[in-house]
Design a protein around this motif. Sequence first.
Motif, PDB file in Angstrom:
ATOM      1  N   ARG B 310       0.804  -1.224   0.000  1.00 22.50           N
ATOM      2  CA  ARG B 310       0.000   0.000   0.000  1.00 22.50           C
ATOM      3  C   ARG B 310       0.836   1.273   0.000  1.00 22.50           C
ATOM      4  O   ARG B 310       0.568   2.196  -0.779  1.00 22.50           O
ATOM      5  CB  ARG B 310      -0.931  -0.035   1.210  1.00 22.50           C
ATOM      6  N   PRO B 311       1.882   1.353   0.841  1.00 21.39           N
ATOM      7  CA  PRO B 311       2.671   2.596   0.834  1.00 21.39           C
ATOM      8  C   PRO B 311       3.230   2.926  -0.550  1.00 21.39           C
ATOM      9  O   PRO B 311       3.310   4.094  -0.923  1.00 21.39           O
ATOM     10  CB  PRO B 311       3.803   2.296   1.825  1.00 21.39           C
ATOM     11  N   GLU B 312       3.571   1.886  -1.321  1.00 21.03           N
ATOM     12  CA  GLU B 312       4.119   2.131  -2.660  1.00 21.03           C
ATOM     13  C   GLU B 312       3.041   2.705  -3.576  1.00 21.03           C
ATOM     14  O   GLU B 312       3.304   3.611  -4.366  1.00 21.03           O
ATOM     15  CB  GLU B 312       4.697   0.846  -3.253  1.00 21.03           C
ATOM     16  N   ILE B 313       1.805   2.176  -3.453  1.00 21.49           N
ATOM     17  CA  ILE B 313       0.722   2.727  -4.283  1.00 21.49           C
ATOM     18  C   ILE B 313       0.496   4.191  -3.911  1.00 21.49           C
ATOM     19  O   ILE B 313       0.310   5.050  -4.778  1.00 21.49           O
ATOM     20  CB  ILE B 313      -0.612   1.959  -4.096  1.00 21.49           C
ATOM     21  N   ILE B 314       0.527   4.456  -2.616  1.00 16.21           N
ATOM     22  CA  ILE B 314       0.287   5.831  -2.169  1.00 16.21           C
ATOM     23  C   ILE B 314       1.429   6.744  -2.642  1.00 16.21           C
ATOM     24  O   ILE B 314       1.203   7.888  -3.041  1.00 16.21           O
ATOM     25  CB  ILE B 314       0.117   5.881  -0.640  1.00 16.21           C
ATOM     26  N   ALA B 315       2.639   6.197  -2.647  1.00 15.43           N
ATOM     27  CA  ALA B 315       3.781   7.008  -3.092  1.00 15.43           C
ATOM     28  C   ALA B 315       3.627   7.386  -4.566  1.00 15.43           C
ATOM     29  O   ALA B 315       3.940   8.510  -4.963  1.00 15.43           O
ATOM     30  CB  ALA B 315       5.077   6.240  -2.862  1.00 15.43           C
TER      31      ALA B 315
END
Lengths: 335, 628
Positions: B310-315
């Motif tokens: 998820r953090p990568e998608i948000i990034a």
Amino acid sequence: MTRLVVRRLLQLPLILGVIYTLTLALAWGVPGNPLDNPEGRRPPPEVQEAMLARYRLDSFWSFYASYLEGISGVRWVRDEWNGTHERRRAEALSLGQPDIPAPIFDLGPSLQYRDRTVNEIIGASLPVSVTLGAVAITVALVLGLVAGIAGALRPGSWLDIATLGVAIAGISLPTFVVGVGLLLVFGVWLRLTPVGLWDPPRSIVLPAITLSVPYAAYIARLTRLSMLEALGADYIRTARAKGLPERSVVLRHALKNAFLPVLSYLGPAAAMAMTGSFVVEVVFNVPGLGQHFVNAVQNKDLFLAIGVVMAFSTMVVIFNLGVDLLYRWVDPRIA
Amino acid sequence: MVKVLWTLLLLAAMVAAISWSDRPLPRADFTIINRGDVATMDLSIMSWRNDFRVARLVYEGLTVHDVFSEGYTPLPGVAERWDVSPDGRTYTFHLRPEARWSNGDPVRASDFVYSWRRSMLPDLGGDYAQQFTLIRGVASFQRWRLDALREFAASPRDATRPERAQELWNQTLERFDQTVALRTPDDRTLIVELVRPTAYFLDLTGFPVFSPLYPPAVEAARSIDRETGMVRYDPGWTKPPRLVTNGAFVLSVWRFKRDMRFEKNPYYWNKGAIAIDSINAPSVADPNAEVMAFETGAVDWVSDVTVPYRPEIIARRDAFYREHAPEVGAMRAEGLDDVEIDRRLPPDPRKNIHVFPSFGCYFYNFNCMERLRDGRANPFADPRVRRAFAMAVDKETIARDIRRSGEHAIDCFIPPGTIGAYRSPEGLHHDPEMARTLLAQAGYPGGKGLPTIEILFNKDGGHELIAQNVAKGWERELGVSVRLEMKETKTFREDLKNANYMVSRASWFGDYGDPTTFLDINRAANGNNDRKYHSEKFERLMGLADEEPDPRQRLDLLAQAEQVLVEEDLPLLPLFQYSEIYLFDSHRFTGISPHPRQEQDLSLIDVYGDGKGTDQPRTMHHGRGGSR
């Protein structure tokens, strides 16, 4: 034959009774309050106590007796006898509502899925698991027998080594690796099967293959070993000496004997495969029974945990009976 | 050979049977993944947010929250208007004559009384039964019922027990009529008397637990347990075709672990305002599968993204927003809301992930008892120690580097901006120097004399990384040694309940638009006071707020009470405000509200360009597009 069937079926309640007692004793020991909602609010202590009493969770023996009364059908008979069912039917009709018939063997309510009874949950998930398991076992049987026979015919050849290698990989590779791999290739890259959505019959294929892999591998190894033994036996030499074609020697004479160990493995294997696998169900989003084995215990959903164990035990007993009957058919000496 | 054929035929028949009974639903106007499964459609025992989301779709209360207004203004629902008495204690609701159940029956005032009575009964053990104690007489009715049940349970087990159980139920109904201040002079008027003026009562009547149930369907499922004397309900009534509801949609299909389908309710009084005809909610258990289902176009809205990447998608989304920083800045300055800004930007799959601050707080509990459960002295009984430990935590790092989900560290307990006019106090900021001073004042200079500090948390959900970071901070800044203790969720919950811990992980989500929805759990008598916190000052402020008729002054008193929590006593250590993380394409439909209470009213969904609805974007700016 009939005597065997009758005897086994008479033993069934006894076996289930012992399993029930053991399962409940173990499940009861799991720490935590079964009615506790893992993230939500907590009602006042008096209400929590009252709720435990309402599900008979306040004492081991009262739960033991009450659940036994429901699952054995005693409660249904009693309520039928004293007119409780009839009265409820009439009340529902007078309110203009359809009646909700009581199940004969009542496995109780689910504590986790508050709107479902355990009967409903098993009724909705067991057929899926049985179908998936049956397809998987059939696939495993075909693959396993072919690979096993092929290996046994030319021991030490590249074909033998290759099938052995694949079999070892099949036994040792965890299901979630095989499953996710298949899903990635056929679901995400090739878009041949739906991802994450249950849409049979298309969505049966990948989970069935995933589920079949370890069984196929094991069957292949079993078949190879017992075929090797059978092919070296005197009666095979006789058969060949008679001038029988090789196909008939292998399939009719050697395989018939070599199949016995596979057959005895098939009983429990089929029961295992047909009651679902937690991993396969999570990876492919299959609405089967396997996930409840794990979740029910983790959530301390006693009714559901015992219900799935009972369903599984019944299936093991019945499949073993089936295997015993097949034995007699394959090898009349056993009777 | 024949036998093999038969086997294959049998197999094919089984596959066919499964395929027929589980064939997918026809494509709906709108498809959602509603995180896991709905546990129950029974309002009286509901407590999960995904259940409430669906409940708002099929049930309608006296009032409805305007999810696109700052203060969640109560709009008329089943009640077309209401009067409040001058003392603020009596509410008279006038029900609209055209309000109907999904079978065409009119919704009557008595239906509300029936449902509320059922929901407040201790027999059902509903998590929100306590909410009804705002109504005069409910607390004493509940106590009476509990006592009566206890007495019944202890009574002799003889042949008259079933009749006595029935008799007790009849008495309970009578007792309810005598004690609880709910009156229905006619089918269209409901008069509710409260124990005290309650500013948020109209907010509460929009909470699903206060929506009505269809009495005949529920009554038909009722029986009385002869053992305990409690009423029980067969869950059959909560599923189609027996389920009768009064909201904008009806639940037409509910297949266990497969899917739910909602269709527009033909009898809904305001059906003209509904811009979609059907909603599907397939059941998906695996977080990765949720994302893949969205990416393959099978679903329109994923309500909770929990994949590990998820953090990568948000990034990636943040990168897109950086590329468009000038436009975004200008639109922010204009006062547009986040969804609307997103819609005005060019379409890009990177921005399909949406992060909204939500109505929940992630925090740590400090056990406030003098001694721990195992008899050891508890250093956290001293508020100075709690303050010191709170100030030694670097929350920013946790929110930014560990959660990596666009969440905000907070020093107050009530998530900022969630409750209309309420303003939370500052709280204690990260200040290691001050923390060390406080610890020394408490008699533990440099952490000397303190036992090993234990942090308890539950498995899964990434709590371990957060605990490690907190522990590191305490070891570094305060010189203490810290031990982490991870347990299964059930065991963890049991330990919390028994206050069998030193420091523990916790979270809380608000239910209604008033600070008490958070603050109440710190009152000594509250069932959720896991900290066993007891403060005269806090209790006094909460008591004063209870009695304060002026809304403005009442909020001031509550802010003072929160100040005691987050600046003086610190029974809990707020870490960050949770976010709701959704997947949807803002160019495809409108109706998702960015309001931090994050309830979502799915009956407001309007798919662009489908020939239904006005296709007018719904925004916080302009209030509700089209009135209900």
